[in-house]
Design a protein around this motif. Structure first.
Motif, short mmCIF file in Angstrom:
data_model
loop_
_atom_site.label_atom_id
_atom_site.label_comp_id
_atom_site.label_asym_id
_atom_site.label_seq_id
_atom_site.Cartn_x
_atom_site.Cartn_y
_atom_site.Cartn_z
N LEU A 1 0.83 -1.21 0.00
CA LEU A 1 0.00 0.00 0.00
C LEU A 1 0.86 1.26 0.00
CD1 LEU A 1 -2.88 -0.86 2.51
CD2 LEU A 1 -3.14 -0.30 0.09
N LEU A 2 1.92 1.25 0.78
CA LEU A 2 2.79 2.42 0.87
C LEU A 2 3.49 2.68 -0.47
CD1 LEU A 2 3.96 4.70 2.52
CD2 LEU A 2 5.70 3.12 3.40
N ILE A 3 3.90 1.62 -1.14
CA ILE A 3 4.52 1.78 -2.46
C ILE A 3 3.54 2.43 -3.44
CG2 ILE A 3 5.36 0.51 -4.48
CD1 ILE A 3 6.61 -1.51 -2.52
N HIS A 4 2.31 1.95 -3.44
CA HIS A 4 1.30 2.52 -4.35
C HIS A 4 0.98 3.97 -3.98
CE1 HIS A 4 0.68 -1.07 -6.60
NE2 HIS A 4 0.19 -1.77 -5.60
N PHE A 5 0.92 4.24 -2.68
CA PHE A 5 0.62 5.61 -2.24
C PHE A 5 1.71 6.57 -2.70
CE2 PHE A 5 0.38 8.65 1.56
CZ PHE A 5 -0.57 9.44 0.94
N ARG A 6 2.96 6.16 -2.59
CA ARG A 6 4.06 7.02 -3.01
C ARG A 6 4.09 7.21 -4.53
NH1 ARG A 6 8.67 4.51 1.10
NH2 ARG A 6 8.13 5.83 2.88
N GLU A 7 3.51 6.27 -5.26
CA GLU A 7 3.46 6.40 -6.72
C GLU A 7 2.46 7.46 -7.17
OE1 GLU A 7 2.56 2.46 -7.97
OE2 GLU A 7 4.65 1.79 -7.99
#
Length: 263
Positions: free
Chosen positions: A153-159
């Motif tokens: 989720l954090l990876i997607h949020f940062r994207e």
């Protein structure tokens, strides 16, 4: 008799002992400088599977509940023996996730330093691993733990948002550690995906300056996970109450809190 056995199993291992064992495992993880995936897999194996299953496997719930485990390591389950099993959980997790798994000698050396009442031999670690696997019925899958969902989720949020750079993964992991240590919140790990989503929102509230709360974090989490916003908010509130010790922050403040999160 069966009622008494069930009561004994449900009370196991007790709040203070559970807290001690989880703190022991977290301390060992820090001493060994484990990667997060190894650490949280070990926590899940030990606190989510081994400890709950041990009373049944020791016969607390009667013979019909499954085969009883016989070993000097669990008869009786002394604190030092349970600490050994915590290190074994780390060992198993390392063998799953590390290209160069921890050696039994390194775990024994650490155990000699941090297990107070007994020194275990290398063969004791091997015996404990067999007992551990029997207790958890070889259930050592780690694809559905909260940390994996949270990391994704954090990876997607940062994207999709620059605010993701303000969201510190260390804060997320500190939240998970506190939730693991706290018996009242340990049941949240039974729903790892919703817990991951809620942890992300809680970390957003803690890490991101209020004046930059411009991203619609709750609608995005709902879109990314398909969980209801109200359900996520209840878990977020529980997390903040335990992590920040906000005694004055009660459930009737939830509506106002939700509005502030969506600003």
């Amino acid at each position: 008799m069966e009622v008494e056995e069930a009561a004994a199993a449900s009370a196991w291992p007790g709040s203070s002992k559970r807290c001690h064992l989880l703190q022991f495992l977290l301390h060992a993880s820090k001493r060994l400088d484990l990667r997060p995936i190894v650490k949280y897999s070990a926590l899940e194996f030990f606190s989510g599977r081994f400890l709950p299953a041990l009373p049944r496997k020791m016969g607390f719930c009667g013979a019909r509940s499954g085969r009883v485990v016989r070993s000097w390591l669990v008869e009786p389950p002394r604190d030092s023996n349970l600490e050994l099993f915590a290190l074994v959980a780390v060992w198993i997790a390392s063998k799953i996730h590390d290209l160069r798994p921890l050696s039994v000698k390194s775990l024994k050396a650490l155990g000699d330093r941090i297990i107070a009442d007994q020194h275990f031999m290398c063969r004791d670690f091997a015996d404990a691993e067999l007992v551990f696997m029997e207790v958890v019925e070889h259930n050592i899958g780690s694809s559905s733990i909260a940390f994996i969902y949270l990391e994704d989720l954090l990876i997607h949020f940062r994207e999709i948002s620059k605010l993701g750079d303000l969201l510190d993964m260390d804060v997320c992991m500190e939240i998970l550690d506190i939730l693991y240590e706290t018996e009242d919140t340990s049941l949240l790990f039974n729903s790892p995906c919703s817990l991951a989503a809620s942890t992300l929102v809680a970390a957003y509230v803690i890490s991101v300056p209020k004046q930059t709360w411009e991203f619609p974090i709750l609608p995005w989490v709902r879109f990314a996970t398909s969980y209801n916003e109200e359900e996520i908010m209840k878990i977020v509130l529980t997390i903040l109450l335990h992590v920040l010790k906000l005694d004055e922050f009660k459930e009737n403040d939830m509506e106002d809190f939700e509005v502030r999160c969506l600003l």
